[in-house]
Design a protein around this motif. Structure first.
Motif, PDB file in Angstrom:
ATOM      1  N   TYR A   1      29.195  -4.974  13.509  1.00  0.00           N
ATOM      2  CA  TYR A   1      28.233  -4.815  14.190  1.00  0.00           C
ATOM      3  C   TYR A   1      26.990  -5.720  13.618  1.00  0.00           C
ATOM      4  CZ  TYR A   1      29.614  -0.540  16.804  1.00  0.00           C
ATOM      5  OH  TYR A   1      30.292   0.203  17.522  1.00  0.00           O
ATOM      6  N   TYR A   2      26.669  -6.461  14.784  1.00  0.00           N
ATOM      7  CA  TYR A   2      25.783  -7.743  14.640  1.00  0.00           C
ATOM      8  C   TYR A   2      24.225  -7.783  15.294  1.00  0.00           C
ATOM      9  CZ  TYR A   2      30.059 -10.206  13.270  1.00  0.00           C
ATOM     10  OH  TYR A   2      31.136 -10.657  12.634  1.00  0.00           O
TER      11      TYR A   2
ATOM     12  N   SER B   1      12.898 -11.259   8.478  1.00  0.00           N
ATOM     13  CA  SER B   1      11.860 -11.941   7.800  1.00  0.00           C
ATOM     14  C   SER B   1      11.636 -13.256   8.352  1.00  0.00           C
ATOM     15  CB  SER B   1      12.062 -12.084   6.357  1.00  0.00           C
ATOM     16  OG  SER B   1      13.672 -12.913   6.370  1.00  0.00           O
ATOM     17  N   GLY B   2      10.782 -14.097   8.149  1.00  0.00           N
ATOM     18  CA  GLY B   2      10.275 -15.206   8.963  1.00  0.00           C
ATOM     19  C   GLY B   2       9.108 -15.109   9.561  1.00  0.00           C
ATOM     20  N   ARG B   3       9.492 -15.726  10.980  1.00  0.00           N
ATOM     21  CA  ARG B   3       8.502 -15.605  11.937  1.00  0.00           C
ATOM     22  C   ARG B   3       8.233 -14.176  12.518  1.00  0.00           C
ATOM     23  NH1 ARG B   3       7.291 -20.653  14.495  1.00  0.00           N
ATOM     24  NH2 ARG B   3       8.555 -22.261  13.607  1.00  0.00           N
TER      25      ARG B   3
ATOM     26  N   LEU C   1      17.810 -12.513   9.369  1.00  0.00           N
ATOM     27  CA  LEU C   1      18.117 -11.022   9.915  1.00  0.00           C
ATOM     28  C   LEU C   1      19.080 -10.413   9.011  1.00  0.00           C
ATOM     29  CD1 LEU C   1      18.691 -11.603  13.782  1.00  0.00           C
ATOM     30  CD2 LEU C   1      16.611 -10.567  12.699  1.00  0.00           C
ATOM     31  N   VAL C   2      18.836  -9.347   8.649  1.00  0.00           N
ATOM     32  CA  VAL C   2      19.907  -8.538   7.696  1.00  0.00           C
ATOM     33  C   VAL C   2      20.154  -7.248   8.171  1.00  0.00           C
ATOM     34  CG1 VAL C   2      20.261  -7.519   5.394  1.00  0.00           C
ATOM     35  CG2 VAL C   2      19.138  -9.918   5.686  1.00  0.00           C
ATOM     36  N   GLU C   3      21.531  -7.027   8.460  1.00  0.00           N
ATOM     37  CA  GLU C   3      21.851  -5.718   9.182  1.00  0.00           C
ATOM     38  C   GLU C   3      22.065  -4.699   7.630  1.00  0.00           C
ATOM     39  OE1 GLU C   3      23.915  -8.475  11.940  1.00  0.00           O
ATOM     40  OE2 GLU C   3      23.591  -8.495   9.631  1.00  0.00           O
TER      41      GLU C   3
ATOM     42  N   TYR D   1      19.417 -16.314  16.484  1.00  0.00           N
ATOM     43  CA  TYR D   1      19.219 -16.025  15.339  1.00  0.00           C
ATOM     44  C   TYR D   1      20.446 -14.733  15.073  1.00  0.00           C
ATOM     45  CZ  TYR D   1      15.375 -18.901  15.306  1.00  0.00           C
ATOM     46  OH  TYR D   1      14.301 -19.935  15.381  1.00  0.00           O
ATOM     47  N   TRP D   2      21.040 -14.798  14.030  1.00  0.00           N
ATOM     48  CA  TRP D   2      22.264 -13.725  13.906  1.00  0.00           C
ATOM     49  C   TRP D   2      22.294 -13.151  12.459  1.00  0.00           C
ATOM     50  CZ3 TRP D   2      25.600 -12.224  17.725  1.00  0.00           C
ATOM     51  CH2 TRP D   2      25.403 -12.556  18.978  1.00  0.00           C
ATOM     52  N   GLY D   3      22.434 -11.839  12.437  1.00  0.00           N
ATOM     53  CA  GLY D   3      22.715 -11.493  11.000  1.00  0.00           C
ATOM     54  C   GLY D   3      24.161 -11.672  10.543  1.00  0.00           C
TER      55      GLY D   3
END
Length: 123
Positions: free
Chosen positions: A94-95, A25-27, A4-6, A112-114
């Motif tokens: 912010y996440y 991205s990914g799954r 994840l990308v914020e 999963y975290w950005g």
């Protein structure tokens, strides 16, 4: 794995608007519920909003209800957080976070975290 990308954070004046994005991205992102959290200096990370995998169900904390709107475009693997009528107390990192299946209001249930994006609101 989901990455994840914020993006979209910045410095604004009280009353302004910002739109944050959380790109995955990914799954297959469409199978994941997404939550947005924020963490102000010296405070715990708090949940502010969630959206179901379909986008059909959203939740908002009282602190942002009526001012923030969460949406998603699964074709673009992106979730959007539209923030309006910003206040100085909205200042935080912010996440976005994702979990497989249903939404949750429990921070520990997100897998999963950005990396976070800074939002600063000045009066």
């Amino acid at each position: 794995q989901v990455q994840l990308v914020e993006s979209g954070g910045g410095s604004v004046q009280a009353g302004d608007s910002l739109r944050l994005s959380c790109a995955a991205s990914g799954r297959t992102y469409s199978s994941y519920a997404v939550g947005w959290f924020r963490q102000a200096p010296g405070k715990e990370r708090e949940l502010i909003t969630t959206i179901s995998w379909s986008g059909g169900h959203t939740y908002y904390a009282d602190s942002v209800k009526g001012r923030f709107t969460l949406s998603r475009d699964n074709a673009k693997n992106t979730v959007y957080l539209q923030m309006s009528s910003l206040k100085p107390e909205d200042t935080a990192v912010y996440y976005c976070a994702a979990r497989y299946g249903t939404t949750s209001t429990v921070r520990e249930q997100y897998d999963y975290w950005g990396q976070g994006t800074q939002v600063t609101v000045s009066s």
